[in-house]
Design a protein around this motif. Sequence first.
Motif, PDB file in Angstrom:
ATOM      1  N   THR A 133     -15.925   7.731   5.843  1.00 29.42           N
ATOM      2  CA  THR A 133     -17.210   7.275   5.306  1.00 29.42           C
ATOM      3  C   THR A 133     -18.044   8.464   4.839  1.00 29.42           C
ATOM      4  O   THR A 133     -18.790   8.366   3.849  1.00 29.42           O
ATOM      5  CB  THR A 133     -17.962   6.474   6.374  1.00 29.42           C
ATOM      6  N   GLN A 138     -16.620   4.849  -2.261  1.00 31.86           N
ATOM      7  CA  GLN A 138     -16.762   3.413  -2.034  1.00 31.86           C
ATOM      8  C   GLN A 138     -15.571   2.604  -2.543  1.00 31.86           C
ATOM      9  O   GLN A 138     -15.257   1.542  -1.999  1.00 31.86           O
ATOM     10  CB  GLN A 138     -18.028   2.897  -2.730  1.00 31.86           C
ATOM     11  N   LYS A 216     -16.829   4.565  10.524  1.00 31.40           N
ATOM     12  CA  LYS A 216     -16.511   5.948  10.209  1.00 31.40           C
ATOM     13  C   LYS A 216     -15.432   6.090   9.146  1.00 31.40           C
ATOM     14  O   LYS A 216     -15.159   7.190   8.667  1.00 31.40           O
ATOM     15  CB  LYS A 216     -16.085   6.685  11.481  1.00 31.40           C
ATOM     16  N   ARG A 218     -13.398   3.822   5.676  1.00 31.59           N
ATOM     17  CA  ARG A 218     -13.467   2.684   4.769  1.00 31.59           C
ATOM     18  C   ARG A 218     -12.085   2.478   4.130  1.00 31.59           C
ATOM     19  O   ARG A 218     -11.517   3.411   3.562  1.00 31.59           O
ATOM     20  CB  ARG A 218     -14.510   2.920   3.683  1.00 31.59           C
TER      21      ARG A 218
END
Length: 321
Positions: A133, A138, A216, A218
Amino acid sequence: MPRRAFLILASLFAMAVSTSKPVIAEAWPQRAVKIILPLPAGGGTDVAARLFAEELSRRWGQPVVVENRPGADGIVGVTSFVNANDDHTLLFSFAGPISINPLIHDKLPYDPVRDLVPIAAAVDNFFGIAVSTSSGVQTMDSFITAARASPERFNWAATAGLPQYIFLALQKKNGLALTQVPYREFAPAVQDLAENRIQVLVTTPSFMLPAVASGKARLLMVTNRQRSPLVLDVPTAEEAGFPELTFEGIVGFFGGRNLKAAVRDKIADDVAAVGRNSKVSSRLRAAGVEVRILMPADFASAIEEQGTKVRKIVSSDKSAR
């Protein structure tokens, strides 16, 4: 080496389809059956092996035990299986011992064509690409953009075998050359991802769930054709815009070189019957794997398809050095 691997896969497929199915299967098993798994205990594949063993034991009226023999890209377990040379010993394995190992090892202590007879695929394992993260990434597209701009920011690790080559393919496709961090034991890699000591991890989603749940890490995508039952909100490779990274973590049963066709087909039929059990599929889904039954010829074909894709990655990786 690539030609050798191609001949191995072609011979494997021909062997799987060349024997017609006998009308009457032999009386088998006549004693306890051992299933060798070339992976450590724990994880979705281990759960699948033990669940199939439990259900097959009921059908066969004999004990069916699972023995974990991990190590060296599956070579430890496969060698143990081959040395047993016993039609009451089966191998429950990912496809790598046939589709990948001949490409990356100059010598193997087994012959993939002679010693490994595809019986039936049983499940698909899932692989995912996750980032820390702290990296600020993203999506897969934003990862590619950030990695191109600052490659020094992204160190990566992957489970040996198919996950490693998936990420190599991603880098080759997008002109990246990121630093790989090797791990003797893979569990610390998940903790390092959570603490941003590495920034990218490629392995099964189940391993990464604690880091993802804590916020923590993704998960950016899974590499399978369908979404993982553990992370249904995470897109597939195709949905994320990377269809060339679609790989199935196919896992199934193999027999030895002396396995008779009648016994092979009986085992395949029984594996298929177990896979149709809704309780079995539900329990496997909860462990992060999906039932995928393929009979001998289709199983061999799927292994051949995987080997062809990996061979292209290995060849391009070597030519880039």
